[in-house]
Motif scaffolding. Structure first.
Motif, PDB file in Angstrom:
ATOM      1  N   ALA A 130      56.547  59.779 119.070  1.00 50.48           N
ATOM      2  CA  ALA A 130      56.356  59.184 120.749  1.00 50.48           C
ATOM      3  C   ALA A 130      55.811  58.245 120.737  1.00 50.48           C
ATOM      4  CB  ALA A 130      55.017  60.317 120.943  1.00 50.48           C
ATOM      5  N   ALA A 131      54.553  57.413 120.212  1.00 46.82           N
ATOM      6  CA  ALA A 131      54.148  55.959 120.220  1.00 46.82           C
ATOM      7  C   ALA A 131      55.519  54.551 120.089  1.00 46.82           C
ATOM      8  CB  ALA A 131      53.259  55.625 118.739  1.00 46.82           C
ATOM      9  N   MET A 132      56.480  55.398 119.104  1.00 44.24           N
ATOM     10  CA  MET A 132      57.277  54.579 118.982  1.00 44.24           C
ATOM     11  C   MET A 132      58.519  54.397 120.289  1.00 44.24           C
ATOM     12  SD  MET A 132      58.160  53.043 115.800  1.00 44.24           S
ATOM     13  CE  MET A 132      55.991  52.263 116.362  1.00 44.24           C
ATOM     14  N   TYR A 133      58.547  55.745 120.807  1.00 42.61           N
ATOM     15  CA  TYR A 133      59.540  55.525 122.262  1.00 42.61           C
ATOM     16  C   TYR A 133      58.844  54.820 123.282  1.00 42.61           C
ATOM     17  CZ  TYR A 133      61.193  57.512 126.843  1.00 42.61           C
ATOM     18  OH  TYR A 133      61.531  57.753 127.702  1.00 42.61           O
ATOM     19  N   LEU A 134      57.212  54.859 123.528  1.00 43.43           N
ATOM     20  CA  LEU A 134      56.362  54.167 123.892  1.00 43.43           C
ATOM     21  C   LEU A 134      56.565  53.010 124.186  1.00 43.43           C
ATOM     22  CD1 LEU A 134      52.693  56.425 124.422  1.00 43.43           C
ATOM     23  CD2 LEU A 134      55.208  56.457 126.000  1.00 43.43           C
ATOM     24  N   LEU A 135      57.018  52.448 122.449  1.00 45.50           N
ATOM     25  CA  LEU A 135      56.877  50.975 122.181  1.00 45.50           C
ATOM     26  C   LEU A 135      58.312  50.381 123.133  1.00 45.50           C
ATOM     27  CD1 LEU A 135      56.162  48.285 120.722  1.00 45.50           C
ATOM     28  CD2 LEU A 135      56.868  49.504 118.669  1.00 45.50           C
ATOM     29  N   ALA A 136      59.266  50.886 122.144  1.00 45.35           N
ATOM     30  CA  ALA A 136      60.676  51.215 122.727  1.00 45.35           C
ATOM     31  C   ALA A 136      60.674  50.782 123.935  1.00 45.35           C
ATOM     32  CB  ALA A 136      61.709  51.704 122.473  1.00 45.35           C
ATOM     33  N   LEU A 147      67.943  53.272 127.735  1.00 46.52           N
ATOM     34  CA  LEU A 147      66.918  52.273 127.517  1.00 46.52           C
ATOM     35  C   LEU A 147      66.191  51.950 126.609  1.00 46.52           C
ATOM     36  CD1 LEU A 147      64.717  51.895 129.486  1.00 46.52           C
ATOM     37  CD2 LEU A 147      63.519  54.238 129.593  1.00 46.52           C
ATOM     38  N   LEU A 148      65.844  53.382 125.317  1.00 48.05           N
ATOM     39  CA  LEU A 148      65.516  52.975 124.565  1.00 48.05           C
ATOM     40  C   LEU A 148      65.939  51.852 123.392  1.00 48.05           C
ATOM     41  CD1 LEU A 148      63.848  56.601 123.362  1.00 48.05           C
ATOM     42  CD2 LEU A 148      63.275  54.563 123.947  1.00 48.05           C
ATOM     43  N   HIS A 149      67.523  52.030 123.381  1.00 46.22           N
ATOM     44  CA  HIS A 149      68.403  51.309 122.750  1.00 46.22           C
ATOM     45  C   HIS A 149      67.618  49.104 122.978  1.00 46.22           C
ATOM     46  CE1 HIS A 149      70.662  52.965 119.352  1.00 46.22           C
ATOM     47  NE2 HIS A 149      70.633  54.318 120.135  1.00 46.22           N
ATOM     48  N   ARG A 157      64.228  44.051 121.645  1.00 46.97           N
ATOM     49  CA  ARG A 157      62.730  43.064 121.850  1.00 46.97           C
ATOM     50  C   ARG A 157      62.517  42.921 120.382  1.00 46.97           C
ATOM     51  NH1 ARG A 157      59.834  41.323 121.450  1.00 46.97           N
ATOM     52  NH2 ARG A 157      57.505  40.775 123.613  1.00 46.97           N
ATOM     53  N   PHE A 158      63.160  44.318 119.560  1.00 45.45           N
ATOM     54  CA  PHE A 158      61.914  43.698 118.519  1.00 45.45           C
ATOM     55  C   PHE A 158      62.570  43.164 117.336  1.00 45.45           C
ATOM     56  CE2 PHE A 158      59.111  46.726 121.457  1.00 45.45           C
ATOM     57  CZ  PHE A 158      57.935  45.555 120.887  1.00 45.45           C
ATOM     58  N   PRO A 214      56.728  45.613 114.328  1.00 46.63           N
ATOM     59  CA  PRO A 214      57.889  46.848 114.994  1.00 46.63           C
ATOM     60  C   PRO A 214      58.688  46.947 114.344  1.00 46.63           C
ATOM     61  CG  PRO A 214      56.169  45.036 116.313  1.00 46.63           C
ATOM     62  CD  PRO A 214      56.287  44.703 114.308  1.00 46.63           C
ATOM     63  N   GLU A 215      59.907  46.062 114.305  1.00 42.73           N
ATOM     64  CA  GLU A 215      61.060  46.109 113.758  1.00 42.73           C
ATOM     65  C   GLU A 215      61.647  47.327 113.007  1.00 42.73           C
ATOM     66  OE1 GLU A 215      64.902  44.381 111.014  1.00 42.73           O
ATOM     67  OE2 GLU A 215      63.256  43.057 112.385  1.00 42.73           O
ATOM     68  N   MET A 216      60.489  47.241 111.377  1.00 39.59           N
ATOM     69  CA  MET A 216      60.734  48.508 110.361  1.00 39.59           C
ATOM     70  C   MET A 216      60.323  49.888 111.027  1.00 39.59           C
ATOM     71  SD  MET A 216      61.982  47.138 108.190  1.00 39.59           S
ATOM     72  CE  MET A 216      62.446  45.281 107.533  1.00 39.59           C
ATOM     73  N   LEU A 217      58.924  49.817 112.184  1.00 37.34           N
ATOM     74  CA  LEU A 217      58.964  51.291 112.437  1.00 37.34           C
ATOM     75  C   LEU A 217      59.723  51.682 112.940  1.00 37.34           C
ATOM     76  CD1 LEU A 217      54.557  50.444 112.862  1.00 37.34           C
ATOM     77  CD2 LEU A 217      55.713  51.340 110.835  1.00 37.34           C
ATOM     78  N   LEU A 218      60.564  51.319 114.282  1.00 37.22           N
ATOM     79  CA  LEU A 218      61.314  51.284 115.130  1.00 37.22           C
ATOM     80  C   LEU A 218      62.446  52.057 113.810  1.00 37.22           C
ATOM     81  CD1 LEU A 218      60.918  48.902 118.134  1.00 37.22           C
ATOM     82  CD2 LEU A 218      60.882  51.183 117.767  1.00 37.22           C
TER      83      LEU A 218
END
Length: 721
Positions: free
Chosen positions: A49-55, A380-382, A387-388, A499-503
């Motif tokens: 959920a947090a990764m969705y919000l970050l993306a 949207l997410l892609h 961005r990161f 952020p890149e690695m987590l996404l």
């Protein structure tokens, strides 16, 4: 704020619920294991959920900063430099009308040096006359489209010749005498496109989209230019000669593409692996060469043509490749804008630029509309992942720098023939693995922040099962490459953005942990002490943000609940894909690429994937009743909520009649089981000795080389004498 609230509430839950229960009072081993398992599941779901919000935050930032390149700047750039582009359209058992729309959308790209190659991957010699007729229609498409564009191309060529014959010095201005014929040819081409749109067969919303947004909108844009030229004439204004030349060339660019078809399975020297990646690899490996087709017992073999000798096949090289699925459609300036982006000096190390495909609007079925909604959310997410620096190549469409994939090619010899792998085919999500290969070689990937490509979404549950099972397969297999890349960067002192690695981690593994996590939440009766409204609070920003994104994309905010229900009935499908990945990891075998059916008739779903959602409903009702009797109100409410939504999804997305039909079909299929075939010795051949196959393979046991026993006996007797 949404990200902060999500993480904060997760931390509050861990501290106030779990740690408090451990510190207060005794607890047994079962409670300890339940606590560890529940916290792990909640943590992984909260992380997604947090990764969705970050993306989405990254996407909003990119959309705000994006500035569209003006049309005149694009024309100026490509007037001075015209890098070549080859469009590769891999096709396997597609309906000809679907492929035709894709090829036409590629044909009408406003690009100066464009080749469109249809990579037909069907078996070249089918026995079924229906399949043969469809294959012949597909093979004929490049020639038909080339012929279709001949008339407007000749009109544009004649206009350019007239202009060149009367062209003044480049420093001069031209007036009405040269602007009037230019406006006339723009008006003619606009009318031709409108007439072509009127003649299109409109059977569904995809056909309507193609006619409107590919054909008619391009005609409208040409008419805008014609009206602007008429306005300049009316005001007795003049235009620079160079700009007038660019406008003439624009029409040639639109209608001047060149088309061909290629079938790798006609050649014994090319790989025949049953996947899209090797279809692309076979052709890319031939680019820049000339070849002679030499006969062999298994079919023609391509060998490089010697200097000065004639050749049977010439495959031109290209600066850029545009890969395009046979069920996708590009808007008119896709190629122009994306190649212009790659041509900028600041993007010299970008290997792939794409616009993650959007869904066609106006779907006729509920399930297709919901699948389209999830597709638009992925767009949207892609964008946010770029961005990161966490972009993944999404294989439906992309412009690829040829020099970049030459960097990652793997060469091996199979059966004496060289096989080049540019795109990895270990898994059916080949684009994801190739993304990591490009990153490890220092290349970047970018999602262009516009909607310039569209692709079909499955129209029924059976087709959706095929697509989503494929999507769920392979992520776990590629995950070690991500960790290798992280370690490589640390060794070389390169910054590895968190952020890149987590996404990237979430993109590749979230289907696996979300599927197993949801199974545990649905099936296991967790202790009521572990449940807390704080968990719901941590998920609330995610659902509110998704509802907002759906509304912005033209859907209903309440579709967020339908998507949850949609994912409930897809749970068995996702689990099957994940388990297939684990099987591949253990056995090391590849699985064939499962194409998503694109047919107007309904695709039957396997009975298991219809029965499993029904089992989810039944078990959720059982759990709700049991927990209500035990006064475990939170668990009872969760189970009841899932039962209601899963039941809605079965009725709305699978259909009661269709579901029962698929179950009955599966049951009947169990009654027809092929008996074990007895191993029989092959009957001795009575045909002539195949000496060509013997010379080629060097063995009597080679396929097609077995000689009759009598001939072998005579040969041995002759040698003995």
């Amino acid at each position: 704020m949404a990200v902060v609230i999500t993480v904060l509430l997760w931390a509050v839950y861990v501290v106030t619920t779990v740690l408090r229960d451990f510190l207060n009072g005794p607890h047994d081993f079962r409670f300890t294991m339940e606590s560890v398992g529940y916290v792990l599941v909640v943590t992984l779901l909260t992380f997604s959920a947090a990764m969705y919000l970050l993306a989405r935050q990254g996407a909003l930032d990119r959309f705000q900063r994006h500035v569209r390149a003006p049309r005149a700047e694009l024309d100026r750039h490509f007037a001075a430099r015209q890098p070549s582009v080859t469009v590769l359209v891999p096709s396997y058992s597609e309906e000809p009308h679907v492929v035709r729309a894709t090829l036409l959308s590629a044909a009408l790209q406003e690009y100066p040096v464009l080749r469109v190659v249809l990579l037909v991957d069907d078996p070249p010699f089918p026995v079924d006359p229906v399949v043969q007729e469809r294959l012949e229609r597909t093979r004929a498409l490049p020639g038909e489209i080339q012929g279709l564009l001949t008339e407007p191309y000749e009109q544009a060529t004649a206009a350019l010749i007239r202009f060149e014959l009367n062209r003044p010095d480049d420093r001069d201005q031209i007036g009405a005498e040269l602007l009037d014929p230019l406006a006339g040819v723009y008006e003619w081409c606009a009318g031709w496109l409108w007439q072509l749109a009127d003649r299109e067969r409109i059977a569904d919303h995809v056909d309507l989209f193609f006619a409107q947004h590919v054909l008619r909108d391009l005609g409208d844009e040409l008419m805008v230019t014609a009206n602007a030229l008429r306005g300049a004439i009316a005001e007795d204004a003049s235009l620079p000669v160079v700009r007038a030349y660019e406008l003439h060339r624009r029409l040639l660019n639109i209608f001047g593409g060149r088309f061909s078809a290629f079938e790798r399975k006609r050649y014994a020297s090319l790989p025949h692996d049953a996947n899209k990646a090797m279809n692309l690899n076979a052709y890319i490996g031939l680019m820049g060469g000339s070849y002679v087709a030499e006969p062999s017992p298994r079919g023609p073999v391509l060998v490089p043509a010697g200097p000065g000798s004639s050749s049977d096949l010439v495959v031109p090289d290209a600066d850029y490749l545009l890969t395009l699925d046979a069920d996708s459609i590009l808007l008119r300036d896709y190629c122009l804008r994306l190649v212009h982006f790659l041509e900028q000096p600041s993007n010299a190390q970008v290997a792939v630029v794409q616009t993650p495909y959007s869904a066609f609007r106006g779907a006729a079925t509920r399930i297709e509309r919901l699948a389209a909604a999830t597709t638009d959310l992925q767009h949207l997410l892609h964008q946010g992942m770029t961005r990161f620096g966490a972009t993944f190549w999404v294989g439906a469409n992309a412009v690829i720098r040829k020099r970049a994939i030459d960097d990652i090619v793997e060469v091996e010899t199979v059966g004496g023939f060289e096989v080049r792998r540019y795109v990895q085919d270990r898994t059916v999500i080949e684009d994801t693995e190739s993304s990591l290969d490009l990153v490890s070689h220092g290349w970047g990937l970018v999602n262009y922040p516009e909607r310039l490509s569209y692709s079909a979404t499955p129209p029924d549950f059976g087709a959706l099962v095929v697509q989503r099972r494929r999507w769920a397969n392979g992520g776990l297999l590629i995950l070690p490459k991500l960790f290798q890349e992280y370690r490589r960067r640390r060794r070389h002192g390169e910054p590895a953005g968190v952020p890149e690695m987590l996404l990237r981690l979430n993109y590749m593994a979230s289907i696996a942990w979300a599927s197993f996590g949801l199974v545990f939440l649905l099936a296991y009766p967790y202790d009521s002490r572990l449940l807390s409204p704080v968990v719901l609070g941590a998920a609330l920003p995610y659902f509110l943000a998704m509802a907002s994104d759906l509304h912005a994309a033209g859907y209903k905010r309440t579709d967020v609940l339908r998507i949850y229900a949609f994912n409930l009935i897809l749970l068995p499908v996702n689990l099957a894909g994940v388990l297939k990945s684990l099987e591949q990891a253990l056995t090391g075998t590849k699985i064939p690429f499962a194409r998503t059916p694109k047919v107007r008739n309904r695709t039957a779903a396997p009975a298991l994937y219809v029965i499993a959602p029904m089992a989810i409903v039944a078990f959720s009702i059982f759990t709700a009743v049991r927990d209500e009797r035990l006064a475990n109100w939170a668990n009872a409410a969760f189970a009841g909520f899932n039962a209601v939504l899963a039941l809605y999804a079965i009725v709305a997305f699978i259909g009661v009649g269709a579901g029962l039909s698929d179950v009955a079909r599966g049951a009947v299929g169990l009654l027809y089981v092929e008996g074990p075939s007895r191993r029989q010795e092959p009957a001795p051949s009575t045909g002539p000795l195949d000496w060509r196959a013997m010379l080629y393979h060097g063995s009597l046991t080679a396929p097609g080389a077995a000689a009759p026993r009598e001939a072998q006996a005579k040969a041995r007797e002759k040698v003995r004498r």
